[in-house]
Design an enzyme around this catalytic site. Structure first.
Site, short mmCIF file in Angstrom:
data_model
loop_
_atom_site.label_atom_id
_atom_site.label_comp_id
_atom_site.label_asym_id
_atom_site.label_seq_id
_atom_site.Cartn_x
_atom_site.Cartn_y
_atom_site.Cartn_z
N VAL A 194 -28.35 -17.50 -33.64
CA VAL A 194 -27.27 -18.17 -32.92
C VAL A 194 -25.96 -17.40 -33.11
O VAL A 194 -25.57 -17.12 -34.23
CB VAL A 194 -27.10 -19.62 -33.39
CG1 VAL A 194 -25.92 -20.28 -32.70
CG2 VAL A 194 -28.38 -20.41 -33.13
N GLY A 195 -25.31 -17.08 -32.00
CA GLY A 195 -24.09 -16.27 -32.07
C GLY A 195 -24.39 -14.86 -32.51
O GLY A 195 -23.57 -14.21 -33.17
N GLY A 197 -24.46 -12.07 -31.01
CA GLY A 197 -23.72 -10.96 -30.41
C GLY A 197 -24.62 -9.99 -29.67
O GLY A 197 -25.45 -10.37 -28.85
N ASP A 218 -26.24 -16.19 -27.32
CA ASP A 218 -24.78 -16.03 -27.33
C ASP A 218 -24.27 -16.33 -25.92
O ASP A 218 -25.05 -16.57 -25.00
CB ASP A 218 -24.38 -14.62 -27.78
CG ASP A 218 -23.07 -14.64 -28.59
OD1 ASP A 218 -22.10 -15.28 -28.12
OD2 ASP A 218 -23.01 -14.02 -29.66
N LEU A 219 -22.96 -16.32 -25.78
CA LEU A 219 -22.36 -16.62 -24.48
C LEU A 219 -22.86 -15.64 -23.43
O LEU A 219 -23.11 -14.47 -23.74
CB LEU A 219 -20.85 -16.56 -24.58
CG LEU A 219 -20.19 -17.60 -25.51
CD1 LEU A 219 -18.70 -17.32 -25.64
CD2 LEU A 219 -20.43 -19.02 -25.00
N ASP A 238 -24.87 -21.79 -24.83
CA ASP A 238 -23.79 -22.34 -25.63
C ASP A 238 -24.39 -23.17 -26.76
O ASP A 238 -25.10 -24.15 -26.51
CB ASP A 238 -22.89 -23.21 -24.75
CG ASP A 238 -21.64 -23.70 -25.46
OD1 ASP A 238 -21.63 -23.71 -26.71
OD2 ASP A 238 -20.68 -24.10 -24.78
N MET A 239 -24.13 -22.78 -28.00
CA MET A 239 -24.71 -23.48 -29.14
C MET A 239 -24.25 -24.93 -29.24
O MET A 239 -24.88 -25.74 -29.93
CB MET A 239 -24.37 -22.74 -30.44
CG MET A 239 -22.90 -22.67 -30.75
SD MET A 239 -22.58 -21.61 -32.20
CE MET A 239 -20.79 -21.59 -32.21
N LYS A 252 -25.49 -16.28 -38.99
CA LYS A 252 -24.79 -15.43 -39.95
C LYS A 252 -23.30 -15.48 -39.69
O LYS A 252 -22.83 -15.07 -38.64
CB LYS A 252 -25.28 -13.98 -39.87
CG LYS A 252 -24.59 -13.05 -40.88
CD LYS A 252 -25.11 -11.62 -40.80
CE LYS A 252 -24.56 -10.86 -39.63
NZ LYS A 252 -23.10 -10.57 -39.77
N HIS A 256 -18.49 -20.79 -40.55
CA HIS A 256 -17.15 -20.71 -41.15
C HIS A 256 -16.06 -20.54 -40.09
O HIS A 256 -14.88 -20.65 -40.40
CB HIS A 256 -17.09 -19.60 -42.20
CG HIS A 256 -17.03 -18.20 -41.66
ND1 HIS A 256 -16.67 -17.12 -42.43
CD2 HIS A 256 -17.31 -17.68 -40.43
CE1 HIS A 256 -16.71 -16.02 -41.71
NE2 HIS A 256 -17.10 -16.32 -40.50
#
EC number: 2.1.1.240
Length: 350
Positions: A194-195, A197, A218-219, A238-239, A252, A256
């Site tokens: 997820v995310g 890249g 990712d987007l 979109d997560m 990863k 945060h």
């Protein structure tokens, strides 16, 4: 018993050290901009100051300035000064830290250094006091009038440096877990990154764990035009809406970036994605240790926390804060393995 003067002068030195500590960062940035690590690497051995000056096109009038810069960088352990038998000049070799700044290195951290120390990233810190009193989400937004993500979308240079920096970190994580954390992915078939890249992390893990298949979510603008392989495919999405079904969901340095409320939304979607028996969520994140003593590791973690606050209104969390997120999102258990230096692998189970 120490004298009042000793305490006074020690306190003064402490203030001075913090007052000028930004010079360490700026000197590191300068070393990368000049190409010092690559020049020494290309030389193939201890590089005398005169040859370094010539390689960097530093005019003779500035050679002493370069020597003084190198003196600080040696003190900061980015280079080592050595004696060469047939020369009276200072000569320099790389250290483990400067090898991470080489263009040819698969773990090249130079792009990350440049994006973190870019004027765009540094200027918001001058308005920290103003931000604490205004209603904007982050210091970055106070300074630039938009979020970091919005700004990066309109700046190919900043977006490129950020993606390159994240890609270099991906190689490090995949390599370390491939050696010391293989059990984390044992029995895991399909993983959604997820995310993820441009897929650097997924490609690294697909190579380390040939039995797994990876999906990078990712987007759409991020994954558009990217080519996958038999063990890797890209999905635009979109997560916050949904995450593809998988044996495991991997994030990863994603959570945060977000507030507690947003993290709970993401984690709930992760939980739905791993509804099959034996599924889990795998996080790579900092777990702040909250030590009060002068501990460099904790200090660096706290630097990360304030960076998240300044740039994107995110935060680093201690174990208690992580546990609250997991249980609020409906998970039943978790396991923290501190196998990545300042960061940990956190396995979260339904």
């Amino acid at each position: 018993m120490t004298s009042p003067n000793h305490d006074l002068l020690t306190s003064q030195a402490h203030v001075w050290n913090h007052l000028y500590s930004y010079i360490n960062s700026m000197s590191l940035k300068c070393a990368i901009q000049l190409g010092i690590p690559d020049a020494i690497d290309a030389h193939g051995g201890p590089m005398p100051l005169s040859r370094l000056s010539a390689a960097l096109s530093v005019p003779p009038a500035k050679s002493d300035a370069l020597r003084r810069l190198m003196r600080l960088l040696v003190h900061s352990k980015f280079f080592e000064k050595v004696n060469v038998s047939d020369s009276n000049e200072d000569a320099y070799v790389l250290t483990g830290a400067s090898r991470l700044l080489l263009r040819r290195s698969t773990l090249n951290m130079a792009p990350l250094v440049l994006v973190v120390l870019d004027r765009i990233s540094v200027d918001p810190w001058h308005g920290m006091g103003e931000w604490l009193r205004d209603g904007r989400a982050s210091m970055f937004e106070t300074e630039h009038g938009s979020s970091f993500w919005e700004y990066a979308e309109g700046s190919a240079r900043l977006d490129g440096l950020f993606n390159e920096g994240m890609a270099s970190d991906a190689g490090c994580v995949a390599g370390v877990l491939g050696r010391d954390g293989r059990r984390v992915f044992e029995g895991v078939g399909t993983v959604v990154d997820v995310g993820g890249g441009i897929g650097a992390t997924a490609r690294g893990f697909a190579a380390e764990f040939p039995g797994s298949e990876w999906v990078v979510l990712d987007l759409p603008r991020v994954v558009e035009g990217l080519e996958g392989s038999e063990k890797l495919r890209f999905v635009g999405g979109d997560m916050f809406e949904s995450i593809p079904q998988a044996d495991a969901v991997f994030l990863k340095w994603v959570l945060h970036d977000w507030s507690d409320e947003d993290c709970v939304k993401i984690l709930k979607n992760c939980k739905e994605a791993i509804s099959t028996k034996g599924g889990k969520v795998i996080l790579v994140e900092l777990v702040v240790e909250d030590r009060e003593e002068d501990d460099k590791a904790t200090e660096t973690q706290l630097f990360f926390d304030l960076t998240m606050m300044a740039v994107i209104n995110g935060k680093e969390r201690n174990e208690k804060e992580w546990a609250k997120l997991f249980f609020t999102a409906g998970f039943g258990n978790y396991k923290i393995t501190p196998v990545l230096g300042l960061r940990s692998v956190i396995e979260v189970f339904p």
